[in-house]
Motif scaffolding. Sequence first.
Motif, short mmCIF file in Angstrom:
data_model
loop_
_atom_site.label_atom_id
_atom_site.label_comp_id
_atom_site.label_asym_id
_atom_site.label_seq_id
_atom_site.Cartn_x
_atom_site.Cartn_y
_atom_site.Cartn_z
N ARG A 115 0.85 -1.19 0.00
CA ARG A 115 0.00 0.00 0.00
C ARG A 115 0.88 1.25 0.00
NH1 ARG A 115 -4.31 1.26 4.77
NH2 ARG A 115 -2.40 1.18 6.00
N GLY A 116 0.59 2.18 -0.89
CA GLY A 116 1.37 3.40 -0.95
C GLY A 116 2.79 3.17 -1.42
N HIS A 117 2.98 2.20 -2.32
CA HIS A 117 4.31 1.86 -2.81
C HIS A 117 4.65 2.61 -4.09
CE1 HIS A 117 1.59 -0.63 -5.17
NE2 HIS A 117 2.49 -0.52 -6.13
N ASP A 118 3.84 3.60 -4.47
CA ASP A 118 3.99 4.25 -5.76
C ASP A 118 5.31 5.00 -5.91
OD1 ASP A 118 3.03 5.88 -3.75
OD2 ASP A 118 2.05 7.27 -5.10
N PHE A 119 6.07 5.12 -4.82
CA PHE A 119 7.35 5.80 -4.93
C PHE A 119 8.41 4.94 -5.62
CE2 PHE A 119 7.69 3.33 -1.03
CZ PHE A 119 9.01 2.90 -1.02
N TRP A 120 8.10 3.64 -5.85
CA TRP A 120 9.13 2.75 -6.39
C TRP A 120 8.47 1.69 -7.26
CZ3 TRP A 120 12.42 -1.35 -3.47
CH2 TRP A 120 13.57 -1.63 -4.21
N GLU A 121 8.64 1.76 -8.57
CA GLU A 121 7.94 0.90 -9.52
C GLU A 121 8.22 -0.59 -9.35
OE1 GLU A 121 6.85 0.93 -14.31
OE2 GLU A 121 8.60 2.03 -13.57
N LEU A 165 11.74 -10.80 -5.42
CA LEU A 165 11.38 -10.24 -4.12
C LEU A 165 12.64 -9.98 -3.28
CD1 LEU A 165 8.25 -12.38 -3.16
CD2 LEU A 165 8.28 -9.89 -3.47
N CYS A 166 13.55 -10.93 -3.29
CA CYS A 166 14.79 -10.77 -2.52
C CYS A 166 15.70 -9.70 -3.14
CB CYS A 166 15.53 -12.10 -2.42
SG CYS A 166 14.71 -13.30 -1.34
N ASN A 167 15.63 -9.57 -4.44
CA ASN A 167 16.47 -8.57 -5.10
C ASN A 167 16.02 -7.15 -4.77
OD1 ASN A 167 18.71 -8.01 -6.88
ND2 ASN A 167 17.21 -7.32 -8.38
N LEU A 168 14.78 -7.00 -4.31
CA LEU A 168 14.31 -5.68 -3.89
C LEU A 168 15.22 -5.10 -2.82
CD1 LEU A 168 10.45 -6.27 -3.63
CD2 LEU A 168 11.63 -4.88 -5.35
N SER A 169 15.69 -5.95 -1.90
CA SER A 169 16.52 -5.45 -0.81
C SER A 169 17.85 -4.92 -1.34
CB SER A 169 16.76 -6.53 0.24
OG SER A 169 17.47 -7.63 -0.30
N SER A 170 18.43 -5.61 -2.34
CA SER A 170 19.69 -5.15 -2.92
C SER A 170 19.51 -3.82 -3.64
CB SER A 170 20.23 -6.19 -3.90
OG SER A 170 20.52 -7.41 -3.24
N MET A 171 18.43 -3.70 -4.40
CA MET A 171 18.17 -2.45 -5.11
C MET A 171 17.87 -1.33 -4.13
SD MET A 171 16.02 -3.45 -8.53
CE MET A 171 14.65 -4.21 -7.66
N TYR A 172 17.18 -1.67 -3.04
CA TYR A 172 16.85 -0.66 -2.04
C TYR A 172 18.12 -0.11 -1.41
CZ TYR A 172 14.15 1.54 1.72
OH TYR A 172 13.58 2.45 2.58
N GLU A 173 19.04 -1.01 -1.06
CA GLU A 173 20.29 -0.58 -0.43
C GLU A 173 21.15 0.23 -1.38
OE1 GLU A 173 23.03 -0.08 2.56
OE2 GLU A 173 21.05 -1.03 2.72
N GLU A 174 21.21 -0.19 -2.63
CA GLU A 174 22.12 0.45 -3.58
C GLU A 174 21.54 1.71 -4.21
OE1 GLU A 174 24.93 -0.84 -7.39
OE2 GLU A 174 23.80 -2.32 -6.25
N LEU A 175 20.23 1.73 -4.45
CA LEU A 175 19.63 2.83 -5.18
C LEU A 175 18.74 3.72 -4.31
CD1 LEU A 175 18.62 0.89 -8.42
CD2 LEU A 175 20.67 2.28 -8.04
N VAL A 176 17.74 3.11 -3.67
CA VAL A 176 16.75 3.90 -2.95
C VAL A 176 17.37 4.68 -1.80
CG1 VAL A 176 14.61 3.81 -1.60
CG2 VAL A 176 14.90 2.32 -3.59
#
Length: 326
Positions: free
Chosen positions: A243-249, A289-300
């Motif tokens: 919910r409210g995840h529109d900040f990250w495609e 799903l697990c790769n989300l954490s890597s992208m979050y750490e590196e990009l977000v």
Amino acid sequence: MATVKRRSFNQVKEEISFRVLRQKIPEAWVIHEYGPDYGIDCVVELFDYVDEAKEVAETLGEHFYVQLKASDSVHYTTRRAYSRGNVAKGTLSENKAEYIDIAVANFQLDVSDLLTVELLGPAVPVLLILVDIQTERAFFVCLNDYLEKIILPEDPSFFEKSSKQLQIPIQNEILPRDVNLVPLRAYGKRAKMYGAFTRFAFQKKEIERTRGLANFNPTTSAEDDLEMLRVFTESALRQEVWRGHDFWEPMQWSLNELEDVRQNLAAGIEHQDLDHFKQYCEEYVWHRLCNLSSMYEELVREWFLPTVLAQLASYPEVGKLHTGES
């Protein structure tokens, strides 16, 4: 000789800063002020209205912490940020031939405050919010991310100093408009994101066990495997990150894939197709799903910082990369 009660200018500035912050954020959000200042001034709790008349708001269970500062003489300047390698993987390496000039507001912050933020860890977002009391503009930067992505790579011995100058992009202005509140909502969801990442990693490992790919692989029946996948799918979909995840495609992509798994399970999986379905779940859906954490750490976590990557990702309409020696 007795005197009348007095107020210091610092007390006046503090009151102005809280008033300005209150005006900039949604009326439904709650500011919980802390007592004696030990590095955190307040925590903002996010609420959303549940009715069209906007008479009832409910908590989202989302928060971000605030180090609130006010100044009557903010120094505005320009930071030249160079393209660089991933500082999470190695020492700082800059390409002086590629750069962006970023308009920033400078602020000198006590190192003790930075060390407090470091102790809290990355899952507890602490925002430095600087209020210019001359203009009543407010700017934010995430201290957790600034510390790891800028201060430590550029000044590893910062902790030996009494204070450290921070540069806050003036594009990070807090305004009472939905588009300007997206970053604050994203920070409020950070703890949930880290919790979901941990859940996804656990689930992926257990799916690997059913495929005989882990170090310890207990024997399970087809019915057990399907039930586990149903439980994992519903558990993943119940995570309060969708919910409210529109900040990250990429979040939408993974949500669609989980919904696809749910529909396949509801339609029924034939036993002869189970191995292929488990492979699809483990190697595609849960891998992403697990790769989300890597992208979050590196990009977000680099968004909204005074860096080239942050400018190109956070403000692509204005972030212009210059090439050629500076």
